[in-house]
Design an enzyme around this catalytic site. Sequence first.
Site, PDB file in Angstrom:
ATOM      1  N   HIS A 142       0.692  -1.293   0.099  1.00  0.00           N
ATOM      2  CA  HIS A 142      -0.084  -0.034  -0.031  1.00  0.00           C
ATOM      3  C   HIS A 142       0.700   1.252   0.070  1.00  0.00           C
ATOM      4  CE1 HIS A 142      -3.634  -2.220   0.298  1.00  0.00           C
ATOM      5  NE2 HIS A 142      -3.391  -2.531   1.505  1.00  0.00           N
ATOM      6  N   ASP A 177      -3.335 -10.826  -1.383  1.00  0.00           N
ATOM      7  CA  ASP A 177      -3.703 -10.205  -0.553  1.00  0.00           C
ATOM      8  C   ASP A 177      -5.390  -9.871  -0.302  1.00  0.00           C
ATOM      9  OD1 ASP A 177      -1.900  -8.447   2.072  1.00  0.00           O
ATOM     10  OD2 ASP A 177      -4.018  -7.586   1.540  1.00  0.00           O
TER      11      ASP A 177
END
Lengths: 406, 212
Positions: A142, A177
Amino acid sequence: MTAGGSDTAAAAPARFLYHPDLTRWSLSREHPFRPDRLQALYELLTAWELMPDGAVLAPSPLRAHELERVHDPEYVRAVRRLSRGDRVDDPRRFGLGTADTPVFPGMHEAVREVCAASVTAIEAILSGSTRRAASFAGGLHHAQRDRASGFCIYDDASLAIHRALDRGWRVAYLDLDAHHGDGVQQAFYEEGRVLTVSLHESGRYLFPGTGHGYELGTGAGRGWSVNVPLEPFTEDAAWLEAFDAVVPRALAAFRPDLIVLQAGADGHRDDPLADLCLTVRGMHDAYRRVVELADRHCDGRLLILGGGGYRPYAVAARAWAQAWAALIGRDTPERVPDAWRERWTEPDGTTPPAAALDDPDRYPPQPRRALIHGHVRAVARRALARLEPIWAETAVGATPTQEGTA
Amino acid sequence: MLVRDIMTRPVVAIAPDMPIDDVIVLMGQRQLRHFPIAEDGRVVGIVSDRDLRTVGSAHPKSRPGVKGSDPVRDLMSAPVWTAHPLDPIDEVASLLRAHAIGAMPVVEEEEMVGIVTSSDCLDALIRMTGVGGAATRIEVELPNRPGELAGLLTLIAEHGADVASVLTTRSELDVAGFVLRVGTIDGRGLALTLREAGYEVTWPPERTTEEA
């Protein structure tokens, strides 16, 4: 690249990136991101005798200014200052000092070490000394160019991928993920030599809110950003079907020299942050498929990274043990040692399950299973309908990069 | 957002005496679905792709007796519903729906300055719901009385998270529903905090911890 002269590499052990410094930091007490899950994983693999001699590799330092390849110098400067306790005006504009990413002493050094681990792992593959490596401390997908996001400060995956691009390799980044791999997708959105594929819970319901099917990449990267947004409560069978529908086709179209797998384990149904309903059994099946695909498309070259996983021991360590076992071509025993389970009780006090893979009858089926499965199937079909015409165009006259891989 | 923020300009307008066949060709070339018809800079009518495609056909909306060689004046709809640049887009959207039309010329001081279509409204809606950076969706139901939303936002601020957007899903006599996009990956952690403070959080759902 060519596939010759590889007998010694095939025999060379897979490398497991490990150093106590990778396990000892934390974002804050009680923070859901627990780097010590790497230690739990290491101890589980050792107890299972799945850590061959010569497998462990310690991170080598990054090159000078290497972080700045994927991050703004001003942002790196801010992290460094906060890390040593110096003042920064309005750290929140860098995503720091927030609920997700608090400021903590030594943060720069700790996360730089994580990046060093992932870069060292990919270098082991690039140099030809092995074909398989794992850096479970990494997978911080991220982190943005100019700000921290979603517990991630520096983007180790993109740094590692840049090392491969330097050698002229084509890299397929596969992100399993529960959250969309927005940082890595963004870093290579216009790059034709990097394929990013992300299977994740839809941004409609889950952070970071991106990863919609219409995000395809632009310029030279058009068609090489692949997103499969899944319904909350998606279970193993539907997840694996989406994987089988999209991933092998994407890899066949792209023809990578290396696969990088982000193996975030927060898609598990016990994970407190996300809403997918996977089990360690389903994850195990996916890891085996990725290893087979690496064998088929790129001579077995595969780097596995960690990622999310907020049942740090009961799920993340147990799932990643399966990923490592797949990487070295072994099976784990069926039972998790009791001593390990007692030592690694969850932060909420529960003891990890005794089964290495989750027992199928441990979880009742989701009430809307058929509906969700049908939706997942439609999403995968729609993704292919968008992408396959673009791939077909790209394949005409496309020449894989050959130079610089010796 | 206002009409001036989402309208398309410049507008492709045509003269009322252009033959219908020529308008059909132009529509195909420009990939447009609506043409305002203007005379001396004033809007006098509008034609849609359906008006054009049904010329001379048995379609029930076809205008009887009108041929492709006739001027478009014979086919156009008039008078025309028009919008003003300062109209709020929700008002324009509800007008488009109420009159079952796909586009409205935007007129300011009797001069046509743009056109706004249902696609423009849809694009605006997509932008409104998808704004901001990385965020988690939180849905809450609040008692419909003053200060409730303010209290919720204060609590989120104290939690250390930014609010990227707030949308209303429903507003009834005693309950209002909101969708917030909040800048945190730990939506469940925030939901727990809100629930502990007595708020009714409808997403993410509450989870019963399973026994190991």
